[in-house]
Design a protein around this motif. Structure first.
Motif, short mmCIF file in Angstrom:
data_model
loop_
_atom_site.label_atom_id
_atom_site.label_comp_id
_atom_site.label_asym_id
_atom_site.label_seq_id
_atom_site.Cartn_x
_atom_site.Cartn_y
_atom_site.Cartn_z
N LEU A 56 -9.55 -4.19 2.96
CA LEU A 56 -10.05 -3.63 1.71
C LEU A 56 -8.88 -3.13 0.89
CD1 LEU A 56 -12.97 -1.47 3.15
CD2 LEU A 56 -13.20 -3.62 1.92
N PRO A 57 -8.82 -3.45 -0.39
CA PRO A 57 -7.72 -2.96 -1.20
C PRO A 57 -7.80 -1.44 -1.35
CG PRO A 57 -8.90 -4.73 -2.32
CD PRO A 57 -9.71 -4.33 -1.14
N ALA A 58 -6.63 -0.81 -1.41
CA ALA A 58 -6.58 0.64 -1.57
C ALA A 58 -6.29 0.97 -3.02
CB ALA A 58 -5.50 1.23 -0.67
N LEU A 59 -6.95 2.04 -3.51
CA LEU A 59 -6.72 2.48 -4.88
C LEU A 59 -5.67 3.58 -4.87
CD1 LEU A 59 -7.80 2.16 -7.83
CD2 LEU A 59 -9.25 4.13 -7.36
N PRO A 60 -4.55 3.40 -5.59
CA PRO A 60 -3.51 4.45 -5.59
C PRO A 60 -4.01 5.70 -6.30
CG PRO A 60 -2.80 2.49 -6.83
CD PRO A 60 -4.19 2.24 -6.41
N LEU A 61 -3.87 6.84 -5.64
CA LEU A 61 -4.44 8.09 -6.15
C LEU A 61 -3.38 9.01 -6.71
CD1 LEU A 61 -6.94 8.97 -3.29
CD2 LEU A 61 -7.47 8.05 -5.55
N GLU A 62 -3.83 9.82 -7.66
CA GLU A 62 -2.99 10.87 -8.22
C GLU A 62 -3.93 11.98 -8.69
OE1 GLU A 62 -0.33 10.25 -11.60
OE2 GLU A 62 0.49 8.54 -10.47
N VAL A 63 -3.39 13.14 -8.96
CA VAL A 63 -4.21 14.18 -9.56
C VAL A 63 -3.58 14.54 -10.89
CG1 VAL A 63 -4.91 16.59 -9.36
CG2 VAL A 63 -5.09 15.08 -7.39
N ASN A 85 0.79 -1.23 0.00
CA ASN A 85 0.00 0.00 0.00
C ASN A 85 0.82 1.28 0.00
OD1 ASN A 85 -2.47 -1.11 -0.22
ND2 ASN A 85 -2.88 -1.18 1.97
N GLN A 86 2.14 1.17 -0.22
CA GLN A 86 2.98 2.37 -0.17
C GLN A 86 2.51 3.43 -1.15
OE1 GLN A 86 6.91 1.04 -0.82
NE2 GLN A 86 7.35 0.82 1.37
N GLY A 87 2.36 4.65 -0.63
CA GLY A 87 2.11 5.78 -1.52
C GLY A 87 0.78 5.79 -2.22
N VAL A 88 -0.21 5.17 -1.66
CA VAL A 88 -1.51 5.20 -2.33
C VAL A 88 -2.26 6.48 -2.04
CG1 VAL A 88 -1.81 2.72 -2.44
CG2 VAL A 88 -2.61 3.96 -0.43
N MET A 89 -1.89 7.18 -0.96
CA MET A 89 -2.64 8.38 -0.62
C MET A 89 -2.21 9.55 -1.49
SD MET A 89 -2.95 8.33 3.51
CE MET A 89 -3.99 9.76 3.68
N SER A 121 -2.84 3.48 -10.87
CA SER A 121 -2.81 2.14 -11.46
C SER A 121 -4.09 1.46 -11.01
CB SER A 121 -1.60 1.34 -10.96
OG SER A 121 -1.81 0.93 -9.63
N ASP A 122 -4.27 0.23 -11.47
CA ASP A 122 -5.40 -0.54 -10.95
C ASP A 122 -5.11 -0.88 -9.49
OD1 ASP A 122 -7.75 -1.86 -10.78
OD2 ASP A 122 -7.33 -3.33 -12.35
N TYR A 123 -6.12 -1.47 -8.83
CA TYR A 123 -5.90 -1.93 -7.46
C TYR A 123 -4.70 -2.87 -7.42
CZ TYR A 123 -10.32 -0.10 -5.74
OH TYR A 123 -11.33 0.73 -5.35
N ARG A 124 -3.93 -2.76 -6.35
CA ARG A 124 -2.75 -3.62 -6.25
C ARG A 124 -3.10 -4.96 -5.64
NH1 ARG A 124 1.03 1.11 -3.68
NH2 ARG A 124 1.01 2.49 -5.51
N GLU A 125 -4.26 -5.04 -5.02
CA GLU A 125 -4.72 -6.31 -4.47
C GLU A 125 -6.03 -6.68 -5.14
OE1 GLU A 125 -3.64 -6.66 0.09
OE2 GLU A 125 -4.32 -4.66 -0.42
N THR A 126 -6.43 -7.93 -4.92
CA THR A 126 -7.67 -8.40 -5.56
C THR A 126 -8.87 -7.81 -4.84
OG1 THR A 126 -6.48 -10.43 -5.93
CG2 THR A 126 -8.82 -10.45 -6.37
N VAL A 127 -9.77 -7.29 -5.66
CA VAL A 127 -10.97 -6.66 -5.12
C VAL A 127 -12.06 -7.71 -4.96
CG1 VAL A 127 -12.85 -5.14 -5.82
CG2 VAL A 127 -10.50 -4.35 -5.99
#
Lengths: 365, 282, 539
Positions: A334-341, A276-280, A351-357
Motif C-alpha cells: 500500500l502506498p504511504a502518504l507523507p505526513l506533516e503538521v 518511503n523515507q520520512g513519511v511518518m 506531497s501526493d502519494y509517491r507511489e501509484t494508488v
C-alpha cells in the motif's frame, strides 16, 4: 378429399377418412396424431368406471385447491390494501407486510399449480404415445439443389471474375463498417492519461497552488495529532471540496497512531526504503485505504498484530513493514502518504502519494 | 438488553462456544501458572524490593479495595502484582482504565481460559458489582479511559437525526470488521471481529474507548462522546431491535453466502421434489 | 330481407375457418398440438430456469417503473429513518423508495432477486443433467453451446443488476469490476476509463449498466432462449432408453392435453416458490449497506452465488505479478489470470466439449437416447472434476464467512482452497470413474446371475448358496442365460420385480424407480395392448 399421408409409423392404425360423420371425436384426434407419425399406444382413463368414487374424490381435491388458491389470492389483496405497510423503526406490524404478501401469494400460486398438476396427473387419461423422430437429413437431391443454388448466386454475381468489383467492395464497405463502429468507440473511449493531472497517478492529496492538503474527516473537519489515540486509526480524506465523496474515490487514507515500539519498527522499515523515507510524523503513519489488488478499502486494522486486512479477497498487509503484502492475492504494498503538521497543528500531506494508488495495471511504472 | 430481541435470539445459535478444557489440563495449567507467578513475583520483589518498599501504596477507595482482593485472587497470575503485567503472560493494566476492565470482564473475555490468539467471549465470571469493583481498582491504579455516567444512547425524540448520523459513523468506522449487519467477520489467522447482536451499550462504548484485543481505539477526540452515543443508538436500535422488514428470516444478514445456500436448500430442493412428483406415475 | 339466425354453437368453427383462411394455421397447429414429449423428472430442471426468467421479466418490468438510474447526489427524505438526510445517488434513493415508499415494492424487489438466483441455480443444475447424461451429443452440440452462453449472459445480467442499487455492497462489486478492467494487459486503463467514462466511479456507470441490464442483456437472453427452445422443439427432446424406445422415436405424452397442463402447473409451482421465498427470506437488505462510498466496506463482502466462483478464484490466486522489463516496466497483475482468463476459459471451453468428446470417441452418429452417467465413466469423471473445481471455487468465494462462523483460520481456508483446487478435481475424476466402473460391473453381474433374493440354501454337500432370481430365460440346468445390458436400470432387488412392496413409498418413488413400468431389459418390450379398449374422450 383428404390427403392420405404415408406415415412411417402410422402402422398401428389404418388411415381413416376424417369427413366420415360416423367417426367419434377421439378417432379424428387419433387420425390427426397418425398424420403426425404418432401412435397412441395407450390412452386409458385412470378410473375403472366413469364417475367412480375415486374420480369424484380427485375432482373434489382439485376443486378444493382451486378454491384455496382463490382464497389465498383474496387474502393477498386484503393484506395488500389494508395491512400497514409504511416502514417504521422497531418491531411493528409493517415489518410483516412483505411476509404476508409472500405467503399468501405463494400459497395461492402453489395451490393453483397443485390443482392443475393434480388434474393433469390424476384426472386425465394415462397416455403413452410414440412419435417418429425424423432425424434423417434432407435428401441428397435437396442438398444438391440448395448447394448449387448458392453457388449459382455467387456465379451470377461474378465477383470472382470481376477483380475490380472485388477491390471496390472492400474499399467501399470497410470505411462504412468503420462508420458503424466509430460513434460507439468514439463516444465511449476515454484517454486515461489525457488530463493534466493523470487520473490514475494523482489523488486529492496533490498540493494545490503550493498549498498542502489537509487530512480531514468525512465531515470535512481537519485532524490534530491528539485526535487519534494510541492504537487507533481514522479514515481520512483530502481536505478539498467534495474530498470525502466518490469524486475522490482513490483518496481515502487510513491514518494510524502506532504504539511506541511498533512505531520504531515501522519507522526503521520506512526509512530503509528508498521511496518511503520520512513519511511518518511522530508515531503516525498513513497508508492508502485502496487495496492494490482490486481496489476495495483495505481497512480491517488489527492494532496488536499491525496487519491491515482487505475484506474482499483477504490480502493482508504488514503496517510495520511498509504495508508489504504478507498474505493473499495482493502483490504490491500500500502506498504511504507523507505526513506533516501545519502551523495550526493540523495534519497535512507533505506531497501526493509517491507511489501509484489503487489496483495494479499494465503501464504502472 | 439485546438478548431478548428477535435478532438476539436468532443469533444466539451462532454464538461461539468453546468446550471447557479438561480438568487435568486446567489443574496442570493452574499449577504451572501458580509456580510461574510465584517465581516471577519473587524475582520482581527481589529486584525492586527497596523501591517497592519505598513507594507509597496508593490510597484505595472502598470499592477499589474490594476490587484489589478480587484482582489478587483471579488476575494477578497473568497481570502481575499491582497490575504491572507479566512478560509473555499478560500486559500491564496501568493506564488501560476502567472501560477496558468493564469490557473484558463484563463480556467474560477475562479471565482467559488459556493463552490464545484471541480471548473468547463466555459467560462472565464476575457479576456486575464485582466487575465495577475490579474496574475501580484498575482505574485508581493508573487512570485511563472511563465510561461516562448517564445514558449511552440518544433519545430519538429529542434528536431524530442521531440515527442517520450514527449509521454513517458505523459504516465508516465499524463495518469493515463487524460487517454492515453487525454480524461480525473474520480477521487474519483465526482472529475475528465478534458479532454485535448481543453487545450492550456499555460494552460497545467500553470497547471503542479501550480498543480490546485487535480492535483499534476510538478515543474521545476521534469519536466524541456524543458521536459514540449516536453510533450506539444505531447499533442497538437499528441493528439489534429493528425487525427486518424483508421477511421472517434475515438469513443472518451474512449477505450472498446464505442467500446462495437458501436458493439451493430451499428453492431448488422444493422444485426438484415437485418435478419428481410431476413425472412420477400415479 | 330475412335476418340470418345467429348460431352461437357455430361461432368457434366460423372463427377457426376465418383464421385459417387468412393464416393457414390449421396444419402447423395440428403438429403443435400433437407433439410428443418424454416424461422424466430431470427433464423439468431447465423449465425451472425458463419460468424464473419469465418471473424476472415480470417483476423487473415493475421495478423499472420506479427506478431512477442516475448518480446525481440527493438527500434522502424517505421513511427509513436511519438514512434520513444522508446524501446518496438517485439510483440508491429510488431503490430505497422501491423498498419503502412503493406499496409491495420490497416484495417485488425480493421476488426479482430470488428469481434471479433461482434462474442461475436452475441453469447449473440443468447443465449438470445435460452433461452427465450425454444429452449434448450430436445433433445437440449447438444447443449445449447456447446453454453455456446463457450461463454467461445470466452471470452478466446478474452482476449488472447487483450493481444498480448503488448501495455499499454493489459499489464494492463495481470497484472490483473496474480493477478487473484495469488488470487487462495493454488496454486495461483504456478499457476501464471507457466503460466508466473516466476515473472510477464517474457519473455514467449506473446509467450504462441500467440499459445493459434492462435492454441489451435481456434482449440477447430472450433471443437465445427462444433459439434454445426452438432447437429442443425442432430436434425433439432426448429420452432415456427403455422399452419401445429407440433412437428414432419419442415415447411420452402428447403436448395436449396432458403435457402442456403439467407445464402450466409447474410454472405456477415455480412462481409460488419464488413468492414464498420472497416473503419468508430477506434478500439483499440494501438499506443497511448505506450509499456507496469509496472509503466504506463491509467484512463478508461477496457477490451473488453465481459470481462467487470467480471471486473465489481471485481470492485463491497467489500474488504472482509478472513484470516485463521494457522501458519503465510493464505489469500483468495477478488479478488478470483468475478474473479475465479464468472467467473467459470457464465460460467458453465447456462450449467445445461435445466436439472434443465426439472427436476422441470418433463418434459421428446422432444420439437421441441418453446415457446413464455410469455408462460413460470418462465423461462422468470429467464432469465430476469440473463441478468439484466449481464448488471449491464457489466455497472459497465465501471463505471469510465460513472461517468466521465455523471458527477456522481465514488463512487456513485460503490455503485449503488453493490446495484443494489442485488436488481434489483429479481425485474426484478418479473416484467417479472407479464408481462408474463398479456400478457397471454390478449391473452386468445381476444380468448374468439374477437378483439376490436373500434366501440362503444349503446344498446336500453342506455348501451354502444364495438363491438368485434370474431376470430372463434359463437354460436346462436352471442357470440364467446371460442378458445384454440395454443402457437402462437393472432391477437389483426383489421388490423391483414385484416380489415385495417398494422400499420407498410416495411421490418421490422415481428416485428409485424409473417412471416406466417394466424396465428389465430381460423382459420383452411392452407391446401395444391391442386387447384393451381405448376410452374415448366423450361421445
Amino acid at each position: 378429399m383428404t390427403v392420405m399421408k404415408e406415415g412411417a409409423h402410422g402402422a398401428g392404425t389404418k388411415p381413416v377418412d376424417v369427413q366420415d360423420p360416423r367417426l367419434s371425436r377421439f378417432e379424428i384426434v387419433r387420425e390427426g396424431a397418425r398424420r403426425d407419425d404418432i401412435e397412441i399406444v395407450t390412452y386409458e382413463s385412470q378410473f375403472p368406471t366413469p364417475n367412480s368414487k375415486a374420480e369424484k374424490r380427485v375432482v373434489r381435491t382439485i376443486a378444493l385447491f382451486f378454491l384455496l388458491s382463490g382464497a389465498a389470492a383474496l387474502a393477498f389483496l386484503g393484506f395488500y390494501i389494508w395491512w400497514p405497510w409504511k416502514f417504521e423503526l422497531g418491531n411493528t406490524s409493517s415489518d410483516y407486510y412483505t411476509v404476508l404478501l409472500g405467503v399468501t401469494l405463494g400459497v395461492s400460486l402453489f395451490s393453483l399449480g397443485f390443482a392443475i398438476l393434480t388434474w393433469a396427473k390424476k384426472l386425465l387419461p394415462h397416455e403413452v404415445s410414440v412419435q417418429d423422430r425424423h432425424h434423417a437429413p434432407s435428401s441428397d437431391d435437396d442438398r444438391l439443389i440448395a448447394g448449387q443454388t448458392m453457388a449459382y448466386v455467387v456465379d451470377e454475381l461474378g465477383v470472382q471474375r470481376r477483380p475490380l468489383l472485388k477491390g471496390a467492395i472492400a474499399l467501399g464497405l470497410a470505411p462504412l463498417g468503420l462508420v458503424a463502429v466509430a460513434p460507439l468507440v468514439g463516444g465511449m473511449i476515454q484517454n486515461p492519461h489525457g488530463d493534466d493531472d493523470p487520473m490514475l497517478f494523482t489523488t486529492g492529496f496533490k498540493p494545490r497552488d503550493g498549498e498542502l492538503i489537509r487530512l480531514t474527516r468525512e465531515d470535512g473537519s481537519p485532524i490534530r495529532p491528539d485526535d487519534v489515540s494510541v492504537g487507533g486509526q481514522i479514515t481520512v480524506f483530502p481536505g478539498v471540496p467534495h474530498g470525502a465523496t466518490n469524486e475522490y474515490a482513490d483518496s481515502p487514507t487510513l491514518l494510524i497512531h502506532l504504539r511506541g515500539g511498533d512505531a520504531e519498527k515501522a519507522r526503521a522499515a520506512l526509512d530503509a526504503d528508498r521511496i518511503n523515507q520520512g513519511v511518518m510524523w511522530g508515531n503516525y503513519v498513513a497508508y492508502s485505504k485502496i487495496c492494490t489488488h482490486a481496489g476495495c478499502p483495505a481497512s480491517l486494522y488489527e492494532q496488536q498484530t499491525n496487519r491491515l486486512l482487505c475484506p474482499c479477497h483477504q490480502s493482508q498487509f504488514l503496517i510495520t513493514d511498509n504495508a508489504r503484502p504478507i498474505f493473499g492475492p495482493a502483490s504490491r504494498r500500500l502506498p504511504a502518504l507523507p505526513l506533516e503538521v501545519d502551523d495550526e497543528g493540523f495534519f497535512v500531506a507533505s506531497s501526493d502519494y509517491r507511489e501509484t494508488v489503487g489496483p495494479d495495471f499494465w503501464e504502472r511504472p | 438488553m439485546s438478548s431478548d430481541t428477535p435478532a438476539g435470539r436468532r443469533f444466539r445459535v451462532f454464538r461461539r462456544r468453546r468446550s471447557a478444557p479438561s480438568r487435568l489440563r486446567r489443574r496442570v495449567g493452574a499449577v504451572v501458572r501458580m509456580a510461574a507467578a510465584l517465581a516471577l513475583a519473587g524475582g520482581v520483589y527481589t529486584a525492586f524490593a527497596p523501591g517497592a518498599l519505598a513507594k507509597d501504596t496508593p490510597q484505595l477507595s472502598a470499592a477499589a479495595a474490594e476490587g484489589k482482593a478480587l484482582f489478587d485472587n483471579s488476575c494477578i497470575s497473568c497481570h502481575g502484582a499491582n497490575a504491572q503485567g507479566v512478560e509473555g503472560r499478560g500486559p500491564s493494566l496501568i493506564g488501560v482504565g476502567s472501560a477496558s476492565v468493564e469490557f473484558q470482564v463484563g463480556t467474560g473475555r477475562m479471565p482467559m481460559a488459556r493463552q490464545e490468539a484471541q480471548a473468547e467471549e463466555k459467560p462472565p465470571q464476575f457479576d456486575k458489582a464485582q466487575t465495577k469493583q475490579l474496574a475501580q481498582y484498575v482505574q485508581e491504579l493508573g487512570g485511563g479511559p472511563q465510561l461516562p455516567s448517564g445514558e449511552l444512547t440518544v433519545d430519538l425524540a429529542e434528536d431524530p437525526e442521531a440515527l442517520a448520523r450514527g449509521g454513517e459513523l458505523f459504516r465508516i468506522n465499524c463495518t469493515s470488521c463487524h460487517s454492515f449487519g453487525g454480524a461480525g467477520g473474520a480477521l487474519s489467522s483465526g482472529k475475528y471481529a465478534p458479532s454485535l447482536h448481543d453487545a450492550t451499550a456499555e460494552q460497545i462504548y467500553a470497547a471503542m474507548l479501550s480498543g480490546p484485543q485487535n480492535m483499534p481505539v476510538f478515543g474521545d477526540n476521534q469519536l466524541t462522546p456524543d458521536e459514540k452515543r449516536k453510533l450506539i443508538t444505531y447499533v442497538t436500535l437499528q441493528l439489534q431491535q429493528d425487525k427486518d422488514p424483508g421477511g421472517l428470516f434475515n438469513l443472518g444478514r451474512y449477505g450472498p453466502v446464505t442467500e446462495g445456500l437458501a436458493i439451493f436448500l430451499v428453492g431448488i430442493t422444493i422444485l426438484v421434489f415437485t418435478s419428481l412428483w410431476i413425472a412420477g406415475k400415479s | 330481407m330475412k335476418r340470418r339466425k345467429f348460431d352461437v354453437a357455430q361461432v368457434p368453427a366460423n372463427v377457426g375457418k376465418g383464421v385459417d383462411d387468412r393464416f393457414q394455421a390449421a396444419t402447423p397447429l395440428r403438429g403443435l398440438l400433437n407433439k410428443v414429449f418424454p416424461d422424466h423428472w430431470s427433464f423439468l430442471l431447465g423449465e425451472i430456469a425458463l419460468f424464473s426468467f419469465v418471473i424476472i421479466l415480470l417483476t423487473g418490468t415493475f421495478l423499472t417503473l420506479f427506478f431512477d438510474p442516475s448518480m446525481k447526489e440527493v438527500p434522502y427524505e424517505g421513511s427509513y429513518s436511519a438514512l434520513r438526510g444522508t446524501m446518496m445517488s438517485a439510483a440508491y434513493e429510488s431503490s430505497l423508495n422501491i423498498s419503502f415508499e412503493v406499496r409491495g415494492g420490497l416484495f417485488m424487489r425480493q421476488m426479482h432477486h430470488w428469481a434471479a438466483l433461482l434462474f442461475m441455480a436452475a441453469i447449473v443444475v440443468h447443465m449438470a443433467r445435460v452433461f452427465f447424461t450425454g444429452a449434448f451429443r450430436k445433433p445437440r452440440e449447438a444447443n449445449w453451446a447456447i446453454g453455456v452462453a446463457l450461463f454467461l449472459l445470466g452471470f452478466l445480467a446478474g452482476f449488472t443488476g447487483y450493481s444498480l442499487p448503488d448501495d455499499g455492497l454493489s459499489g464494492t462489486g463495481l470497484r472490483i469490476a473496474s480493477a478487473i478492467f484495469l488488470s487487462i494487459p495493454v488496454i486495461g486503463t483504456w478499457a476501464s476509463a471507457s466503460v466508466f467514462g473516466g476515473e472510477f466511479p464517474g457519473h455514467l456507470i449506473i446509467g450504462r449498466f441500467y440499459i445493459a441490464h434492462v435492454l441489451l442483456i435481456p434482449g440477447i437472453l430472450l433471443a437465445l432462449i427462444s433459439v434454445h427452445l426452438g432447437l429442443v422443439f425442432k430436434q425433439k427432446h432426448t429420452q432415456w432408453p427403455g422399452p419401445m424406445r429407440t433412437n428414432a422415436n419419442v415415447v411420452g405424452e402428447r403436448m395436449f392435453p396432458r403435457y402442456a397442463l403439467k407445464q402450466g402447473g409447474f410454472f405456477m409451482a415455480v412462481f409460488g416458490v419464488v413468492a414464498l421465498m420472497a416473503g419468508l427470506f430477506q434478500i439483499n437488505p440494501i438499506w443497511i449497506f448505506g450509499p456507496y462510498r469509496a472509503a466504506e466496506v463491509s467484512s463478508g463482502s461477496q457477490p451473488d452465488w453465481y459470481v462467487m466462483f470467480m471471486d473465489g478464484l481471485v481470492r485463491l490466486m497467489p500474488a504472482w505479478e509478472i513484470t516485463l522489463p521494457i522501458g519503465d516496466g510493464y505489469v500483468i497483475p495477478p488479478l488478470f489470470w483468475p478474473a479475465v482468463v479464468g472467467l473467459g476459459a470457464l465460460t467458453t471451453v465447456p462450449m467445445f466439449y461435445p466436439f472434443i468428446e465426439a472427436r476422441r470417441l470418433k463418434d459421428k452418429a446422432s444420439h437421441h437416447l441418453l446415457q446413464r452417467p455410469r455408462d460413460n465413466p470418462e465423461r462422468s469423471g470429467v464432469g465430476a472434476m469440473a463441478f468439484t473445481f466449481f464448488i471449491i471455487a464457489t466455497i472459497s468465494g465465501g471463505n471469510d464467512v465460513i472461517a468466521d462462523k465455523f471458527h477456522i483460520s481465514l488463512n487456513a481456508m485460503t490455503w485449503a482452497g488453493r490446495i484443494g483446487l489442485v488436488i481434489l478435481p483429479p481425485l474426484a475424476y478418479y473416484l467417479t470413474v472407479r464408481l462408474c466402473l463398479g456400478l457397471q460391473q454390478h449391473d452386468r453381474e445381476v444380468l448374468a446371475h439374477g437378483v439376490e433374493t436373500g434366501i440362503i440354501k444349503r446344498l446336500p454337500n453342506g455348501q451354502f448358496v444364495e438363491v438368485h432370481q434370474p431376470l430372463g430365460p434359463v437354460d436346462d440346468h436352471g442357470h440364467p442365460l446371460p442378458l445384454e445390458y440395454a443402457g437402462w436400470v437393472v432391477p437389483k432387488k426383489m421388490n423391483r420385480l414385484g416380489a415385495l412392496a417398494p422400499a420407498i413409498k410416495g411421490f418421490f418413488f422415481p428416485i428409485e424407480k424409473p417412471s416406466e413400468a417394466p424396465v428389465s431389459p430381460g423382459m420383452p418390450p411392452v407391446s401395444p395392448r391391442e386387447e384393451r379398449e381405448e376410452i374415448t374422450t366423450g361421445r
